[in-house]
Design a protein around this motif. Structure first.
Motif, PDB file in Angstrom:
ATOM      1  N   GLY A  34       0.771  -1.240   0.000  1.00 57.23           N
ATOM      2  CA  GLY A  34       0.000   0.000   0.000  1.00 57.23           C
ATOM      3  C   GLY A  34       0.801   1.288   0.000  1.00 57.23           C
ATOM      4  O   GLY A  34       2.018   1.304  -0.117  1.00 57.23           O
ATOM      5  N   LEU A  35       0.055   2.384   0.117  1.00 56.17           N
ATOM      6  CA  LEU A  35       0.644   3.719   0.196  1.00 56.17           C
ATOM      7  C   LEU A  35       0.978   4.021   1.642  1.00 56.17           C
ATOM      8  O   LEU A  35       0.220   3.686   2.539  1.00 56.17           O
ATOM      9  N   VAL A 149       8.796  35.133 -24.635  1.00 56.07           N
ATOM     10  CA  VAL A 149       8.233  33.951 -23.980  1.00 56.07           C
ATOM     11  C   VAL A 149       9.278  32.850 -24.036  1.00 56.07           C
ATOM     12  O   VAL A 149       9.905  32.622 -25.063  1.00 56.07           O
ATOM     13  N   GLU A 150       9.485  32.173 -22.899  1.00 58.99           N
ATOM     14  CA  GLU A 150      10.461  31.080 -22.865  1.00 58.99           C
ATOM     15  C   GLU A 150       9.841  29.846 -22.232  1.00 58.99           C
ATOM     16  O   GLU A 150       8.920  29.938 -21.433  1.00 58.99           O
ATOM     17  N   LYS A 151      10.353  28.704 -22.610  1.00 63.96           N
ATOM     18  CA  LYS A 151       9.929  27.447 -22.022  1.00 63.96           C
ATOM     19  C   LYS A 151      10.674  27.265 -20.705  1.00 63.96           C
ATOM     20  O   LYS A 151      11.839  27.615 -20.602  1.00 63.96           O
ATOM     21  N   TYR A 152       9.999  26.747 -19.697  1.00 61.76           N
ATOM     22  CA  TYR A 152      10.689  26.481 -18.442  1.00 61.76           C
ATOM     23  C   TYR A 152      10.169  25.184 -17.847  1.00 61.76           C
ATOM     24  O   TYR A 152       9.171  24.631 -18.300  1.00 61.76           O
ATOM     25  N   VAL A 153      10.845  24.697 -16.847  1.00 66.10           N
ATOM     26  CA  VAL A 153      10.520  23.397 -16.258  1.00 66.10           C
ATOM     27  C   VAL A 153       9.834  23.581 -14.909  1.00 66.10           C
ATOM     28  O   VAL A 153      10.171  24.483 -14.151  1.00 66.10           O
ATOM     29  N   THR A 154       8.845  22.727 -14.645  1.00 65.28           N
ATOM     30  CA  THR A 154       8.240  22.670 -13.317  1.00 65.28           C
ATOM     31  C   THR A 154       8.417  21.254 -12.781  1.00 65.28           C
ATOM     32  O   THR A 154       8.480  20.288 -13.542  1.00 65.28           O
ATOM     33  N   SER A 155       8.513  21.153 -11.469  1.00 62.72           N
ATOM     34  CA  SER A 155       8.690  19.865 -10.800  1.00 62.72           C
ATOM     35  C   SER A 155       7.427  19.495 -10.049  1.00 62.72           C
ATOM     36  O   SER A 155       6.784  20.350  -9.457  1.00 62.72           O
ATOM     37  N   ARG A 156       7.100  18.202 -10.056  1.00 61.85           N
ATOM     38  CA  ARG A 156       5.989  17.676  -9.268  1.00 61.85           C
ATOM     39  C   ARG A 156       6.438  16.383  -8.609  1.00 61.85           C
ATOM     40  O   ARG A 156       7.156  15.585  -9.211  1.00 61.85           O
ATOM     41  N   ILE A 157       5.969  16.175  -7.376  1.00 55.62           N
ATOM     42  CA  ILE A 157       6.298  14.952  -6.650  1.00 55.62           C
ATOM     43  C   ILE A 157       5.103  14.538  -5.800  1.00 55.62           C
ATOM     44  O   ILE A 157       4.402  15.391  -5.257  1.00 55.62           O
ATOM     45  N   GLY A 158       4.866  13.219  -5.720  1.00 52.92           N
ATOM     46  CA  GLY A 158       3.759  12.708  -4.924  1.00 52.92           C
ATOM     47  C   GLY A 158       3.955  11.246  -4.570  1.00 52.92           C
ATOM     48  O   GLY A 158       4.795  10.559  -5.148  1.00 52.92           O
ATOM     49  N   LEU A 159       3.170  10.763  -3.630  1.00 49.21           N
ATOM     50  CA  LEU A 159       3.244   9.365  -3.195  1.00 49.21           C
ATOM     51  C   LEU A 159       2.647   8.423  -4.232  1.00 49.21           C
ATOM     52  O   LEU A 159       1.704   8.780  -4.927  1.00 49.21           O
ATOM     53  N   THR A 160       3.187   7.214  -4.278  1.00 50.58           N
ATOM     54  CA  THR A 160       2.608   6.132  -5.057  1.00 50.58           C
ATOM     55  C   THR A 160       2.874   4.830  -4.306  1.00 50.58           C
ATOM     56  O   THR A 160       3.567   4.819  -3.292  1.00 50.58           O
ATOM     57  N   ASN A 161       2.360   3.737  -4.800  1.00 52.48           N
ATOM     58  CA  ASN A 161       2.535   2.438  -4.159  1.00 52.48           C
ATOM     59  C   ASN A 161       3.946   1.926  -4.427  1.00 52.48           C
ATOM     60  O   ASN A 161       4.419   1.967  -5.564  1.00 52.48           O
ATOM     61  N   ALA A 162       4.607   1.430  -3.395  1.00 53.84           N
ATOM     62  CA  ALA A 162       5.965   0.891  -3.552  1.00 53.84           C
ATOM     63  C   ALA A 162       5.972  -0.412  -4.344  1.00 53.84           C
ATOM     64  O   ALA A 162       6.972  -0.755  -4.975  1.00 53.84           O
ATOM     65  N   ASP A 163       4.867  -1.134  -4.332  1.00 49.94           N
ATOM     66  CA  ASP A 163       4.770  -2.401  -5.043  1.00 49.94           C
ATOM     67  C   ASP A 163       4.511  -2.128  -6.529  1.00 49.94           C
ATOM     68  O   ASP A 163       3.466  -1.600  -6.892  1.00 49.94           O
TER      69      ASP A 163
END
Length: 196
Positions: A34-35, A149-163
């Protein structure tokens, strides 16, 4: 003598059936991976032009392994880290190219999964995994002497199942700061407690 052999075979068969029932009962519902939002203080993802940098802080000394999903069996740097060999057992850093460590590319997004596994061989309940995303599809206006106008990067992070065998039915929200750095802490998921 023949009766003794038949009795022994029967006894082994009954014992094996009984042991199988106990094993199934012990590992049934109670052995869900599980999470989990436990085991870490923070995980920070910083997306660069061609790499991901992860800074992991655990809440206790960690002596397991940290790796990107799909890199466990190779055990190669920079996609795999044996925490037991680190001097500091609570703070870890990993940096890898967007073309390494099983990073997937979907249009302008680069996706990966980071796993914190306590045992050196098996994923167990209490292990944690994080979805990582570097998104290059957003644009912004920059004003200096000219507007462009320029392209730029965004970061995202979150939980997921380890299995890795479990496909998550419910998609949990991810930390999205609209910058190149996102930091996840267990507090982020307090309001989503029922979904964990």
């Amino acid at each position: 003598m023949k009766a003794t052999i038949i009795t022994q075979i029967f006894f082994v068969f009954v014992l094996k059936s009984y042991a199988d029932d106990i094993f199934e009962a012990d590992l049934g519902e109670e052995f869900k991976i599980g999470l989990t939002e436990k085991g870490y203080k923070s995980v920070k993802l910083k997306c660069g032009a061609n790499h991901m940098t992860l800074t992991i802080e655990t809440d206790e000394d960690f002596t397991g392994v940290i790796y990107t999903r799909g890199s466990f069996y190779d055990k190669n740097y920079p996609c795999f880290l044996n925490a037991a060999k680190s001097e500091n057992r609570r703070n870890f850093t990993m940096k890898f190219n967007l073309r390494e460590c099983n990073t997937k590319k979907k249009k302008d997004r680069y996706l990966n999964t980071l796993v914190l596994q306590h045992d050196h061989e098996l994923i167990m309940p209490g292990d944690t995994a994080f979805n990582l995303e570097c998104d290059f599809k957003k644009f912004r206006e920059t004003t200096d002497t000219l507007v462009f106008v320029e392209k730029y990067v965004t970061s995202r992070i979150g939980l997921t199942n380890a299995d890795p065998a479990v496909k998550s039915e419910n998609i949990l929200p991810m930390v999205d700061t609209n910058t190149n750095t996102a930091t996840l802490t267990p507090d982020f998921y307090k309001k989503y407690k029922d979904e964990l």
